[in-house]
Scaffold this motif. Structure first.
Motif: not given
Length: 287
Positions: A48, A50, A87, A94-95, A114, A122
């Motif tokens: 995850d 970011y 993810c 998170h994605m 994912a 994804a």
């Protein structure tokens, strides 16, 4: 600290820390929000991540502007080789396409894990084809790389949402690497059967969100997570001896004070080791 676990600060940037040779055991570094970098067994994983400011751009001039409270601890160009990105669900923190796409473009052998329910999304956010994605649903396991075992669990980002085929939109992952198991719950609140499901993983360390939830945020379509005491209770009931609290300190409208976590960690009757996630810190499960 309990036997078999260390939490040590390091000097200098995370990029310099990652440039050093890998040490025995399984090391973890917090990337902010729910993001972690794991390194062990000759592999490097991201969960995850970011590492952009894409949400500030998306929500500019709105009631919830999503301004970062902390800068990314590392630039995308400084991360170095990564073997797999996981993810847990499709929310942008998170994605994140601004994190995933550059990493996947720069590293042609890098693949993405994912939820099956979000496979198309994804692939689009990562800018990749089907050959570079591994999808899982709750209850399924995979060994996408030698020495790495994954098991997907259910997560309730306020509810156990599923798509029309019954695949879960929100997942957690049990990651078995370098002889240790780390459980990342994804974004979740308590739900029936959760303790039994998590206990069966026999995890050495839990990574659990603690930003809580509120009716006011729900009205603005911001789903919540465990309150701190709920996360502690899950880890304790599931027999997990160590917990790192995360998903705080990123957005001012949706966080928990670090001091609250530190106060909980100091409770004399606490049955597990609790730490607030911190940058500039290496968490290591020893062999």
């Amino acid at each position: 600290m309990p036997a078999g676990f260390e939490a040590q600060p390091f000097a200098g940037p995370l990029s310099a820390e990652l440039a050093r040779p890998e040490s025995p055991g399984l090391a973890l570094y917090w990337l902010g929000q729910a993001g972690f970098l794991l390194r062990g067994g000759g592999l490097t994983l991201l969960i995850d991540p970011y590492l952009s400011d894409s949400l500030a751009e998306k929500y500019r001039a709105t009631p919830l502007p999503h301004l970062r409270m902390m800068p990314p601890p590392i630039a995308l160009t400084e991360i170095g080789p990564v073997d797999l990105i996981l993810c847990t669900h499709a929310h942008t923190d998170h994605m994140d396409p601004a994190t995933l796409a550059p990493l996947l473009a720069a590293q042609p052998t890098l693949r993405l894990v994912a939820p099956r329910a979000k496979r198309a999304e994804a692939m689009a956010r990562g800018g990749i084809g089907a050959e570079r994605i591994v999808t899982l649903d709750a209850g399924e396991a995979a060994m996408p790389l030698p020495g790495l075992h994954l098991r997907a669990t259910r997560a309730a980002h306020e509810d156990l949402a599923q798509d029309e085929s019954g695949a879960h939109l929100f997942l957690g992952y049990a990651i078995r690497l370098a002889g240790k198991t780390v459980f990342h719950s994804g974004d979740s609140i308590p739900f029936a059967g959760q303790v039994e499901e998590v206990r069966a993983l026999k995890a050495d360390l839990a990574l659990l969100p603690v930003n809580g939830r509120s009716a006011a945020l729900a009205r603005q379509k911001v789903p919540g997570n465990f309150f701190l005491d709920e996360a502690i209770a899950l880890a304790a009931a599931a027999g997990i001896p160590r917990m790192i609290a995360h998903h705080f300190g990123m957005f001012a409208f949706n966080t928990t004070p670090r001091a609250t976590i530190e106060a909980a960690a100091a409770r004399p009757a606490l049955s597990l080791t609790l730490l607030p996630a911190a940058t500039g810190m290496e968490y290591r499960l020893l062999p």
